[in-house]
Design a protein around this motif. Structure first.
Motif, PDB file in Angstrom:
ATOM      1  N   ASP A 155      60.826 -12.385  46.715  1.00  0.00           N
ATOM      2  CA  ASP A 155      61.643 -12.389  45.507  1.00  0.00           C
ATOM      3  C   ASP A 155      62.973 -13.084  45.776  1.00  0.00           C
ATOM      4  OD1 ASP A 155      59.651 -10.982  44.241  1.00  0.00           O
ATOM      5  OD2 ASP A 155      60.623  -9.029  44.471  1.00  0.00           O
ATOM      6  N   ALA A 156      63.515 -12.850  46.962  1.00  0.00           N
ATOM      7  CA  ALA A 156      64.798 -13.482  47.316  1.00  0.00           C
ATOM      8  C   ALA A 156      64.667 -14.993  47.365  1.00  0.00           C
ATOM      9  CB  ALA A 156      65.285 -12.943  48.653  1.00  0.00           C
ATOM     10  N   LYS A 157      63.529 -15.495  47.863  1.00  0.00           N
ATOM     11  CA  LYS A 157      63.355 -16.942  47.995  1.00  0.00           C
ATOM     12  C   LYS A 157      63.459 -17.641  46.647  1.00  0.00           C
ATOM     13  CE  LYS A 157      59.460 -17.099  50.240  1.00  0.00           C
ATOM     14  NZ  LYS A 157      58.281 -17.683  50.924  1.00  0.00           N
ATOM     15  N   GLU A 158      62.946 -17.021  45.589  1.00  0.00           N
ATOM     16  CA  GLU A 158      63.001 -17.635  44.261  1.00  0.00           C
ATOM     17  C   GLU A 158      64.448 -17.885  43.845  1.00  0.00           C
ATOM     18  OE1 GLU A 158      61.953 -16.428  39.623  1.00  0.00           O
ATOM     19  OE2 GLU A 158      61.046 -15.301  41.287  1.00  0.00           O
ATOM     20  N   HIS A 159      65.303 -16.880  44.030  1.00  0.00           N
ATOM     21  CA  HIS A 159      66.706 -17.022  43.641  1.00  0.00           C
ATOM     22  C   HIS A 159      67.444 -18.004  44.560  1.00  0.00           C
ATOM     23  CE1 HIS A 159      66.611 -13.870  40.599  1.00  0.00           C
ATOM     24  NE2 HIS A 159      65.847 -13.170  41.438  1.00  0.00           N
ATOM     25  N   LEU A 160      67.106 -17.980  45.832  1.00  0.00           N
ATOM     26  CA  LEU A 160      67.797 -18.852  46.780  1.00  0.00           C
ATOM     27  C   LEU A 160      67.388 -20.309  46.597  1.00  0.00           C
ATOM     28  CD1 LEU A 160      67.541 -16.471  49.816  1.00  0.00           C
ATOM     29  CD2 LEU A 160      69.666 -17.219  48.736  1.00  0.00           C
ATOM     30  N   THR A 161      66.126 -20.554  46.283  1.00  0.00           N
ATOM     31  CA  THR A 161      65.697 -21.928  46.011  1.00  0.00           C
ATOM     32  C   THR A 161      66.433 -22.471  44.798  1.00  0.00           C
ATOM     33  OG1 THR A 161      63.512 -21.476  46.941  1.00  0.00           O
ATOM     34  CG2 THR A 161      63.712 -23.383  45.500  1.00  0.00           C
ATOM     35  N   HIS A 162      66.603 -21.634  43.789  1.00  0.00           N
ATOM     36  CA  HIS A 162      67.353 -22.042  42.602  1.00  0.00           C
ATOM     37  C   HIS A 162      68.815 -22.317  42.972  1.00  0.00           C
ATOM     38  CE1 HIS A 162      67.934 -22.572  38.342  1.00  0.00           C
ATOM     39  NE2 HIS A 162      68.891 -21.634  38.301  1.00  0.00           N
ATOM     40  N   ALA A 163      69.391 -21.457  43.821  1.00  0.00           N
ATOM     41  CA  ALA A 163      70.782 -21.643  44.231  1.00  0.00           C
ATOM     42  C   ALA A 163      70.966 -22.942  45.008  1.00  0.00           C
ATOM     43  CB  ALA A 163      71.247 -20.449  45.073  1.00  0.00           C
ATOM     44  N   VAL A 164      70.025 -23.243  45.907  1.00  0.00           N
ATOM     45  CA  VAL A 164      70.113 -24.476  46.689  1.00  0.00           C
ATOM     46  C   VAL A 164      69.965 -25.701  45.787  1.00  0.00           C
ATOM     47  CG1 VAL A 164      68.921 -25.847  48.450  1.00  0.00           C
ATOM     48  CG2 VAL A 164      69.396 -23.427  48.857  1.00  0.00           C
ATOM     49  N   ASN A 165      69.099 -25.607  44.786  1.00  0.00           N
ATOM     50  CA  ASN A 165      68.956 -26.722  43.851  1.00  0.00           C
ATOM     51  C   ASN A 165      70.228 -26.931  43.029  1.00  0.00           C
ATOM     52  OD1 ASN A 165      66.333 -27.297  44.647  1.00  0.00           O
ATOM     53  ND2 ASN A 165      65.412 -25.946  43.125  1.00  0.00           N
ATOM     54  N   LEU A 166      70.898 -25.825  42.682  1.00  0.00           N
ATOM     55  CA  LEU A 166      72.145 -25.931  41.932  1.00  0.00           C
ATOM     56  C   LEU A 166      73.269 -26.505  42.780  1.00  0.00           C
ATOM     57  CD1 LEU A 166      72.103 -22.505  40.048  1.00  0.00           C
ATOM     58  CD2 LEU A 166      72.028 -24.767  38.969  1.00  0.00           C
ATOM     59  N   ASP A 167      73.313 -26.103  44.050  1.00  0.00           N
ATOM     60  CA  ASP A 167      74.393 -26.545  44.944  1.00  0.00           C
ATOM     61  C   ASP A 167      73.812 -26.875  46.315  1.00  0.00           C
ATOM     62  OD1 ASP A 167      76.725 -27.106  46.256  1.00  0.00           O
ATOM     63  OD2 ASP A 167      77.583 -25.090  46.091  1.00  0.00           O
ATOM     64  N   PRO A 168      73.302 -28.095  46.499  1.00  0.00           N
ATOM     65  CA  PRO A 168      72.723 -28.469  47.790  1.00  0.00           C
ATOM     66  C   PRO A 168      73.722 -28.466  48.937  1.00  0.00           C
ATOM     67  CG  PRO A 168      72.069 -30.010  46.054  1.00  0.00           C
ATOM     68  CD  PRO A 168      73.161 -29.169  45.498  1.00  0.00           C
ATOM     69  N   ALA A 169      75.022 -28.419  48.636  1.00  0.00           N
ATOM     70  CA  ALA A 169      76.042 -28.429  49.684  1.00  0.00           C
ATOM     71  C   ALA A 169      76.470 -27.024  50.096  1.00  0.00           C
ATOM     72  CB  ALA A 169      77.262 -29.225  49.227  1.00  0.00           C
ATOM     73  N   SER A 170      75.783 -25.991  49.615  1.00  0.00           N
ATOM     74  CA  SER A 170      76.152 -24.619  49.953  1.00  0.00           C
ATOM     75  C   SER A 170      75.474 -24.194  51.245  1.00  0.00           C
ATOM     76  CB  SER A 170      75.755 -23.660  48.821  1.00  0.00           C
ATOM     77  OG  SER A 170      75.938 -22.314  49.230  1.00  0.00           O
ATOM     78  N   ALA A 171      76.263 -24.099  52.314  1.00  0.00           N
ATOM     79  CA  ALA A 171      75.712 -23.642  53.592  1.00  0.00           C
ATOM     80  C   ALA A 171      75.277 -22.186  53.507  1.00  0.00           C
ATOM     81  CB  ALA A 171      76.747 -23.822  54.701  1.00  0.00           C
ATOM     82  N   ALA A 172      76.010 -21.370  52.734  1.00  0.00           N
ATOM     83  CA  ALA A 172      75.655 -19.952  52.609  1.00  0.00           C
ATOM     84  C   ALA A 172      74.303 -19.784  51.931  1.00  0.00           C
ATOM     85  CB  ALA A 172      76.736 -19.212  51.829  1.00  0.00           C
ATOM     86  N   ALA A 173      74.028 -20.596  50.887  1.00  0.00           N
ATOM     87  CA  ALA A 173      72.747 -20.499  50.199  1.00  0.00           C
ATOM     88  C   ALA A 173      71.608 -20.885  51.133  1.00  0.00           C
ATOM     89  CB  ALA A 173      72.753 -21.383  48.953  1.00  0.00           C
ATOM     90  N   LYS A 174      71.808 -21.942  51.923  1.00  0.00           N
ATOM     91  CA  LYS A 174      70.744 -22.387  52.823  1.00  0.00           C
ATOM     92  C   LYS A 174      70.572 -21.419  53.982  1.00  0.00           C
ATOM     93  CE  LYS A 174      70.699 -27.230  51.560  1.00  0.00           C
ATOM     94  NZ  LYS A 174      70.714 -28.641  51.985  1.00  0.00           N
ATOM     95  N   ARG A 175      71.667 -20.856  54.478  1.00  0.00           N
ATOM     96  CA  ARG A 175      71.543 -19.863  55.554  1.00  0.00           C
ATOM     97  C   ARG A 175      70.766 -18.643  55.075  1.00  0.00           C
ATOM     98  NH1 ARG A 175      75.975 -16.737  55.272  1.00  0.00           N
ATOM     99  NH2 ARG A 175      77.403 -18.328  56.085  1.00  0.00           N
ATOM    100  N   THR A 176      71.073 -18.170  53.865  1.00  0.00           N
ATOM    101  CA  THR A 176      70.382 -16.996  53.352  1.00  0.00           C
ATOM    102  C   THR A 176      68.929 -17.308  53.033  1.00  0.00           C
ATOM    103  OG1 THR A 176      72.514 -16.373  52.372  1.00  0.00           O
ATOM    104  CG2 THR A 176      70.609 -15.074  51.745  1.00  0.00           C
ATOM    105  N   LEU A 177      68.656 -18.526  52.542  1.00  0.00           N
ATOM    106  CA  LEU A 177      67.268 -18.933  52.324  1.00  0.00           C
ATOM    107  C   LEU A 177      66.510 -18.964  53.642  1.00  0.00           C
ATOM    108  CD1 LEU A 177      64.922 -19.945  50.650  1.00  0.00           C
ATOM    109  CD2 LEU A 177      65.927 -22.249  50.718  1.00  0.00           C
ATOM    110  N   ALA A 178      67.157 -19.441  54.705  1.00  0.00           N
ATOM    111  CA  ALA A 178      66.519 -19.442  56.020  1.00  0.00           C
ATOM    112  C   ALA A 178      66.167 -18.024  56.450  1.00  0.00           C
ATOM    113  CB  ALA A 178      67.441 -20.092  57.051  1.00  0.00           C
ATOM    114  N   ARG A 179      67.061 -17.094  56.187  1.00  0.00           N
ATOM    115  CA  ARG A 179      66.778 -15.707  56.552  1.00  0.00           C
ATOM    116  C   ARG A 179      65.591 -15.165  55.759  1.00  0.00           C
ATOM    117  NH1 ARG A 179      70.160 -10.211  55.298  1.00  0.00           N
ATOM    118  NH2 ARG A 179      68.779  -8.836  56.466  1.00  0.00           N
ATOM    119  N   ALA A 180      65.540 -15.479  54.451  1.00  0.00           N
ATOM    120  CA  ALA A 180      64.420 -15.016  53.635  1.00  0.00           C
ATOM    121  C   ALA A 180      63.107 -15.614  54.131  1.00  0.00           C
ATOM    122  CB  ALA A 180      64.658 -15.381  52.174  1.00  0.00           C
TER     123      ALA A 180
END
Length: 323
Positions: A155-180
């Protein structure tokens, strides 16, 4: 005579450690020639040009019986922050719900619940906020953190993929997606995503630590030393980073350097029983006063330059004239 015998014993011990390091390096070269990754696909995702070893469950002993590295996937809860990023005009308005709570208050309640260690309440409030501001990157990242803690990384991956698409320069979004991704079992993709986060922010110490953790679980200790050395240098007060660096150094064949890292971790946190136990065990093997085999500060600098070099190569250069 006793001193000469002690010196010979120490020399033999160092030779044995060197042999272990060479064996690890050789094994890493063998698996890079087509070993299947965790998903059964050969070479689908790689880091540093080396194919990934099969995953090992978090917390399980390492192949040689040594304890695993200390896991800590998230930065301090204060990292959550307030409302920032792209929000719609409607989300900025103080629209009050039927319960008398505004969307802004919902977000604040979600952050407070997350900081209090109540992920279920955090999910409820942050979902309400996201329904009001679907393009708020940090809101989706914080909702995903709560979902991961609740054991729902998919479930987390769905929100994080959307976040990364919205802001590809967000290191926090990509780090959290990596954790998921790692929590969901796709640790190959997790390593690649940590690398993407570090291309944005080479000094993101949590991505560095988590990358090193995953590399250690795959027996790739030599590769794990660089990111963990940089993480420990960036946060010299972290006993966790020092302890994980010690595990990587020992596995890479640097027992004296590993002993120093375990000693430093135990000094930073006297309650860190694992670091203290590893220090005692290594001290019995290599003794005191050994010569440190490697300069971790240099390795940290090398790894940072490698990340920055990758970042520079990917940035588009100036347009060239056709003539």
């Amino acid at each position: 005579m006793e001193n000469r015998r002690a010196g010979n014993d120490r020399s033999e011990a160092m030779l044995r450690w060197a042999a272990v390091g060479m064996a690890l390096a050789f094994f890493g070269g063998v698996v890079s020639c087509g070993r299947e990754g965790p998903d059964g696909e050969v070479g689908r995702v790689a880091f540093g040009g080396v194919a990934l070893l099969p995953a090992q469950e978090p917390g399980a002993p390492l192949a040689d019986g040594r304890p695993p590295p200390v896991r800590h996937d998230e930065p301090p809860r204060a990292d959550t922050g307030g409302v920032r990023g792209p929000v719609t005009d409607e989300s900025a308005a103080p629209a009050t719900g039927q319960d008398g709570v505004t969307p802004q208050e919902r977000y604040d309640l979600g952050i407070s619940a997350w900081q209090a260690g109540e992920p279920a309440a955090a999910e409820e409030h942050l979902r309400a906020w996201i329904s009001h501001a679907p393009d708020h990157v940090k809101g989706r990242v914080n909702l995903a953190r709560a979902l991961i803690e609740l054991g729902r990384p998919r479930d987390a991956k769905e929100h994080l993929t959307h976040a990364v698409n919205l802001d590809p320069a967000s290191a926090a979004a990509k780090r959290t997606l990596a954790r998921a991704l790692a929590e969901d079992g796709d640790r190959a993709a997790a390593l690649a995503m940590y690398e993407e986060a570090l291309r944005i922010d080479p000094d993101d110490r949590w991505s560095l630590n988590n990358m090193g953790y995953l590399l250690i679980l795959r027996g790739r200790h030599v590769e794990a030393v660089g990111p963990l050395a940089l993480a420990a240098e960036l946060d010299s007060a972290s006993a966790r980073f020092r302890a994980n660096l010690g595990v990587a150094l020992e596995g890479a064949g640097y027992p004296v350097a590993a002993l120093e890292s375990f000693n430093e971790a135990a000094a930073l946190d006297p309650g860190h029983e694992r670091a203290a136990a590893n220090a005692v065990r290594l001290r019995e093997l290599v003794g005191e006063g050994g010569v440190r085999e490697v300069d971790t500060s240099l390795l940290a600098g090398d790894f940072r330059r490698e990340l920055q070099g990758t970042q520079a190569r990917e940035e588009p250069g100036p347009a060239k004239c056709p003539w």
